[in-house]
Design a protein around this motif. Structure first.
Motif, mmCIF file in Angstrom:
data_model
loop_
_atom_site.group_PDB
_atom_site.id
_atom_site.type_symbol
_atom_site.label_atom_id
_atom_site.label_comp_id
_atom_site.label_asym_id
_atom_site.label_seq_id
_atom_site.Cartn_x
_atom_site.Cartn_y
_atom_site.Cartn_z
ATOM 1 N N TYR A 1 -5.547 -9.876 5.824
ATOM 2 C CA TYR A 1 -5.393 -8.428 5.729
ATOM 3 C C TYR A 1 -6.275 -7.835 4.638
ATOM 4 O O TYR A 1 -6.472 -6.618 4.582
ATOM 5 N N ALA A 2 -6.828 -8.677 3.756
ATOM 6 C CA ALA A 2 -7.692 -8.177 2.685
ATOM 7 C C ALA A 2 -8.683 -9.264 2.291
ATOM 8 O O ALA A 2 -8.402 -10.463 2.438
ATOM 9 N N GLN A 3 -9.858 -8.830 1.793
ATOM 10 C CA GLN A 3 -10.893 -9.767 1.372
ATOM 11 C C GLN A 3 -11.589 -9.223 0.125
ATOM 12 O O GLN A 3 -11.475 -8.056 -0.212
ATOM 13 N N GLY B 1 -18.530 -17.317 0.173
ATOM 14 C CA GLY B 1 -18.460 -16.395 -0.945
ATOM 15 C C GLY B 1 -17.412 -15.321 -0.805
ATOM 16 O O GLY B 1 -17.415 -14.348 -1.560
ATOM 17 N N THR B 2 -16.494 -15.465 0.147
ATOM 18 C CA THR B 2 -15.470 -14.455 0.388
ATOM 19 C C THR B 2 -14.086 -15.035 0.138
ATOM 20 O O THR B 2 -13.797 -16.160 0.562
ATOM 21 N N VAL B 3 -13.244 -14.276 -0.543
ATOM 22 C CA VAL B 3 -11.844 -14.636 -0.767
ATOM 23 C C VAL B 3 -11.006 -13.877 0.257
ATOM 24 O O VAL B 3 -11.092 -12.644 0.351
ATOM 25 N N HIS B 4 -10.200 -14.590 1.039
ATOM 26 C CA HIS B 4 -9.339 -13.982 2.061
ATOM 27 C C HIS B 4 -7.886 -14.057 1.597
ATOM 28 O O HIS B 4 -7.450 -15.091 1.081
ATOM 29 N N ILE B 5 -7.132 -12.978 1.821
ATOM 30 C CA ILE B 5 -5.719 -12.931 1.447
ATOM 31 C C ILE B 5 -4.881 -12.730 2.703
ATOM 32 O O ILE B 5 -5.150 -11.831 3.509
ATOM 33 N N PHE B 6 -3.865 -13.588 2.863
ATOM 34 C CA PHE B 6 -2.969 -13.546 4.017
ATOM 35 C C PHE B 6 -1.539 -13.293 3.545
ATOM 36 O O PHE B 6 -1.129 -13.793 2.492
ATOM 37 N N ASN B 7 -0.805 -12.552 4.349
ATOM 38 C CA ASN B 7 0.616 -12.336 4.090
ATOM 39 C C ASN B 7 1.413 -13.410 4.813
ATOM 40 O O ASN B 7 1.144 -13.715 5.982
ATOM 41 N N LEU B 8 2.409 -13.993 4.140
ATOM 42 C CA LEU B 8 3.247 -15.033 4.743
ATOM 43 C C LEU B 8 4.634 -14.541 5.091
ATOM 44 O O LEU B 8 5.394 -15.260 5.751
ATOM 45 N N GLN C 1 -3.760 0.432 5.397
ATOM 46 C CA GLN C 1 -3.989 -0.542 4.346
ATOM 47 C C GLN C 1 -5.482 -0.825 4.228
ATOM 48 O O GLN C 1 -6.134 -1.179 5.204
ATOM 49 N N SER C 2 -6.034 -0.620 3.052
ATOM 50 C CA SER C 2 -7.427 -0.968 2.816
ATOM 51 C C SER C 2 -7.593 -2.478 2.961
ATOM 52 O O SER C 2 -6.673 -3.244 2.699
ATOM 53 N N ARG C 3 -8.766 -2.902 3.371
ATOM 54 C CA ARG C 3 -9.009 -4.328 3.582
ATOM 55 C C ARG C 3 -9.844 -4.939 2.473
ATOM 56 O O ARG C 3 -10.331 -6.052 2.616
ATOM 57 N N LYS C 4 -10.021 -4.235 1.385
ATOM 58 C CA LYS C 4 -10.821 -4.753 0.285
ATOM 59 C C LYS C 4 -9.992 -4.818 -0.982
ATOM 60 O O LYS C 4 -9.331 -3.842 -1.346
ATOM 61 N N CYS C 5 -10.052 -5.953 -1.666
ATOM 62 C CA CYS C 5 -9.439 -6.039 -2.981
ATOM 63 C C CYS C 5 -10.227 -5.178 -3.969
ATOM 64 O O CYS C 5 -11.415 -4.921 -3.778
ATOM 65 N N VAL C 6 -9.553 -4.751 -5.015
ATOM 66 C CA VAL C 6 -10.165 -3.865 -6.002
ATOM 67 C C VAL C 6 -10.559 -4.684 -7.225
ATOM 68 O O VAL C 6 -9.727 -5.410 -7.784
#
Length: 439
Positions: free
Chosen positions: A316-318, A277-284, A420-425
């Motif tokens: 870096y964010a979820q 149930g978690t969306v993870h975002i990575f920087n490339l 950097q916050s680790r949560k998407c808004v």
């Protein structure tokens, strides 16, 4: 007894069988026992709906923003035999063609002029024109999920399918995708030229994982390939021309069923979502944006033989998709807090471009579509500045190093650190499906 904590409605929960984004994430389809509907992704709006009687659908796959939708029968009472792909023209409101196979269809992928169909142990590709013609067929390993992916950008050629060995990926190059036909007056900008031909012959097989594949994803250009396996802990990003491993990203340490991976169109980031149930975002891209998190011991790996785990890059964010109540109010603002007793919702995630605040430049955001009818628009976290002041003549307070810090600036007697916050808004939440009066 506090009755104000929950809002109960007589509306039955929506039963969505399939959610499918088009290759450009501009529209999506939702299939229910009542039929299917086509929505504009952002801003969310119902474009058209189609009531179907006599059976249910396993999937409705849109061909970009055209009126053509590929339908698969499925469920307890299939509307069509599961071995058929039905071409539905929603402007005409009728079937215009169909493809029949000797076994159940497992998956579909499409782009302008092309359709790829995944069966249990082979993938068949068709060219769509005035007539539907068979282009080619390739054998695969056992593929119960129907994995395959097509690059959909202008002049892209890549089709990625499972290889003949478990965990391998076969790369096939089809004729280039032609630019879409533009409506209205011609553009003043010069037409885009085809990219130069590669100097080396593209690799055809990538030994991606030792266990079975669970997802295959490519960006519109087809230059990269993302793969995940049944272990569900790592996402590997490959160069689709050389076959070299570009990045290895860690979703987590516990086993998970990864549902999908999506590249940002400019290939600067990617997102991953699973049954957790978690969306993870990575920087490339190392030189831009936020940095992926790493272990504090990662800097020692060149000198000490540490396990590979310590070299891992973490998101870096979820964002965690809230669990929805079985009875939910019609208010678009009511979101239940997740509870550990209920499984998180299954979802599909895509990238969109929206104007920045106050009409600023376009920025990338995420759209998460759940099988319970939830529509979430998420913005990526922004850097927040924190300031601490030291006493005159004394030592400034110590700052703990943060792997997600984007920059640090020091002034006289003041330490300013951007973290950097680790949560998407969550920018916006709405519902689609029966709440639109459909069904």
């Amino acid at each position: 007894m506090n009755l104000a904590r929950r809002t109960v409605s007589s509306t039955r929960p929506v039963n969505i069988l399939h959610v499918g984004l088009d290759p450009d994430s501009t529209i999506f389809t939702a299939s229910t026992p009542a039929g299917f509907a086509v929505y504009r992704t952002c801003p969310l709006s119902l474009i058209r709906k189609r009531e179907l009687t006599g059976g249910t659908l396993a999937a409705a796959v849109p061909l970009h923003a055209s009126s053509l939708v590929f339908l698969l029968g499925g469920g307890r009472s299939p509307l069509y035999p599961p071995n058929k792909v039905v071409f539905w023209d929603d402007v005409l409101g009728t079937e215009v063609a169909e493809l029949e196979f000797r076994e159940r269809v497992r998956g579909l992928a499409c782009r302008r002029g092309w359709l790829a169909v995944a069966l249990r142990r082979r993938v068949v590709v068709f060219e769509l024109g005035e007539q539907v013609s068979r282009f080619g067929e390739w054998d695969t390993s056992d593929n119960p999920r129907g994995l395959l992916t097509l690059a959909t950008g202008v002049y892209a050629t890549l089709l990625a399918i499972p290889g003949k060995q478990v965990g391998h990926v076969q790369l096939i190059h089809l004729p280039a995708c032609v630019p879409p036909t533009t409506l209205g007056p011609p553009s003043s900008s010069p037409p885009r030229k085809p990219p130069p031909a590669p100097t080396k012959h593209p690799i055809s097989i990538i030994a991606a994982h030792e266990s079975a594949l669970t997802t295959l994803s490519v960006p519109p250009s087809g230059k990269l390939l993302a793969t995940t396996s049944s272990r569900g802990t790592l996402v590997r990003v490959w160069d689709a021309v050389s076959g070299k491993l570009v990045r290895e990203l860690r979703r987590g340490t516990d086993k998970a069923d990864i549902f999908g991976v999506a590249f940002r169109p400019d290939e600067h980031e990617l997102c991953v979502w699973s049954d957790k149930g978690t969306v993870h975002i990575f920087n490339l891209v190392v030189s831009s944006g936020a940095s992926n998190r790493q272990s504090t011991l990662s800097s020692l790996t060149p000198y000490i033989p540490l396990p590979k785990y310590f070299e891992s890059e973490w998101s870096y964010a979820q964002y965690r998709i809230p669990t929805q109540s079985a009875h939910i109010s019609l208010s678009a603002t009511s979101i239940r807090t997740p509870t550990p007793e209920v499984d998180e919702e299954r979802c599909v995630v895509g990238w969109i471009e929206v104007p920045g605040k106050d009409g600023g430049a376009l920025e990338y955001q995420l759209i998460a579509l759940t099988y319970a009818g939830g529509w979430y628009r998420l913005s990526l976290p922004k850097a927040a500045t924190t300031t601490s002041t030291s006493t005159t003549g004394g030592s400034p307070p110590r700052q703990r190093a943060s792997s997600s810090s984007s920059s640090a600036a020091k002034g006289k007697g003041t330490d300013t650190v951007e973290k950097q916050s680790r949560k998407c808004v969550l920018e916006e939440f709405r519902r689609f499906g029966r709440w639109d009066g459909w069904g």
